[in-house]
Design an enzyme around this catalytic site. Sequence first.
Site, PDB file in Angstrom:
ATOM      1  N   SER A 133      -6.291 -32.008 -12.011  1.00 51.04           N
ATOM      2  CA  SER A 133      -6.535 -30.979 -11.009  1.00 51.04           C
ATOM      3  C   SER A 133      -5.299 -30.126 -10.752  1.00 51.04           C
ATOM      4  CB  SER A 133      -6.987 -31.626  -9.702  1.00 51.04           C
ATOM      5  OG  SER A 133      -6.062 -32.622  -9.301  1.00 51.04           O
ATOM      6  N   ILE A 134      -4.129 -30.660 -11.036  1.00 48.04           N
ATOM      7  CA  ILE A 134      -2.892 -29.946 -10.762  1.00 48.04           C
ATOM      8  C   ILE A 134      -2.245 -29.415 -12.033  1.00 48.04           C
ATOM      9  CG2 ILE A 134      -0.548 -30.185  -9.823  1.00 48.04           C
ATOM     10  CD1 ILE A 134      -2.715 -30.146  -7.718  1.00 48.04           C
ATOM     11  N   GLN A 136      -1.984 -29.914 -16.774  1.00 48.98           N
ATOM     12  CA  GLN A 136      -2.543 -30.467 -18.001  1.00 48.98           C
ATOM     13  C   GLN A 136      -1.403 -30.765 -18.971  1.00 48.98           C
ATOM     14  OE1 GLN A 136      -5.311 -27.337 -19.024  1.00 48.98           O
ATOM     15  NE2 GLN A 136      -3.977 -26.492 -20.609  1.00 48.98           N
ATOM     16  N   ASP A 290      -0.584 -44.358  -7.747  1.00 47.39           N
ATOM     17  CA  ASP A 290      -1.783 -43.679  -8.272  1.00 47.39           C
ATOM     18  C   ASP A 290      -2.209 -44.387  -9.559  1.00 47.39           C
ATOM     19  OD1 ASP A 290      -3.809 -41.841  -8.226  1.00 47.39           O
ATOM     20  OD2 ASP A 290      -2.656 -40.226  -9.135  1.00 47.39           O
TER      21      ASP A 290
END
Length: 525
Positions: A133-134, A136, A290
């Site tokens: 989402s932030i 790649q 995470d």
Amino acid sequence: RTRRMSRLFRGVYIVWVVLRYGLDELVLSSFERPAIRLLTRIVSIGRRLDAPRGARLREALERLGPIFVKFGQVLSTRRDLLPPDIADELAHLQDRVPPFPSEVAVASIERAFGKPLSEVFTHFEQVPVASASIAQVHFATLRDGRHGGREVAVKVLRPHMLSAIEKDLSLMRMMAGWVDRLSADGKRLKPREVVAEFDKYLHDELDLLREAANAAQLRRNMQGLDLVLIPEMLWDYCHTDVMVMERMHGIPINKVDELRDLGVDIPRLARDGVTIFFTQVFRDGFFHADMHPGNIQVSTAPATFGRYISLDFGIVGTLTEFDKEYLAQNFTAFFRRDYKRVAELHIESGWVPAKTRVDELESAIRAVCEPYFDRPLKEISLGMVLMRLFQTSRRFHVEIQPQLVLLQKTLLNIEGLGRQLDPELDLWSTAKPFLEKWMVEQVGPQKLLQQLKEEAPQYAKLLPALPRLLHDYLQRKPHELRHELDALLAEQRRTNRLLQGIIYGGLGFLLGLIAMQVLLRIRLW
């Protein structure tokens, strides 16, 4: 004006998605405004709400785009605020979002390095290997310098992220304000605080230099453990929006059958994952926060075969010595069934009001924990125990510290992953040595030696000056004592005069009363 219109259209679209997926039902039951309830029914007529509410929330966030996907991921960490079904569904949000065009990534890289791509890499894979989402990730090979010919992974931030998140965050703050005002549960759910926490996480992840620094710290911490690999950061090629790191060769950890076919010892892999986590928590107080399967691989390189590979270090957790002691003592007391000690720890920590009765809190904790002891130790979930303790604490008006909620979320991830690999995993037998060792280190001679070692440089500076300091102290002390004694005597004299005045005045008043009585009696005679 164009910007205002853009924000207006975005806000209208968000409201439409909220109604389309029935997200208003998450809080509508507590609305006390019939007009609002009627309006939402009219606007959203024809929608279907067959799917569970958690699934509808997840699908809506995915439809709203990468920023809202990331918001759902962060929100899933706040299990102390969410119902279990919603938290479980949001935990399924992975970094599977469509990649942005490769030419955009190339432009970002060239802008960061100030030179054409061909002058930096001899090979650059246009198709990203992972898209989040932030950012790649692309694989590449460096051209020149001391790292020439080295295979690397290039992480590129999505373009225009800062302006996009500021626009969406302003709308999220507005929606959080609505929920806070319109919902009876708003105060408990703390929507404003959740959005503020998301704001912090998101801005931290937008700085790839910060992520590189987190990775470097974890790599140093884990060097002597020989259980986990963390890619080396190539600082000559790291910028705020581009990060270049060592390329790792591994297989995602959720491909269990493929790993087993290659000869990986799966039960050992499960134990190693727990060992890594508890080492980071209780030894270092600095842990990867995470650790979902998308960020964990298993090495297939011959020299490191079977070791963990950790990736994506945008979110890390930190614990103070106080936090670690609180956790260690809670876990230890829990497995001893010492519920009174668990209650006392909650009060001593200051997270429960001091006026809370120990016996009432002890009874509530016993009701939470006792059912676990009907199961074998290998079936006890430390993450669930911690979550239930947090929920119980909330009933007694305590706000759990964010770093412990992040720890609980990561512990749940580790437990789920470990038991997926090995259903027979006894998590307590793995965690117990760390807790016991930590407790001994806190009260034993090792702790004393460590503190002496840490203070040694300061002592080394003081020792040569000690004779002079002692001489000066003795020279000045008589004069200082005399001055303090004179001041004390003067104050004592003032106090004596005041007391004498009070005493003499009182005696005079008493003698006056006696004289009046005598005169009255004489007159009566």
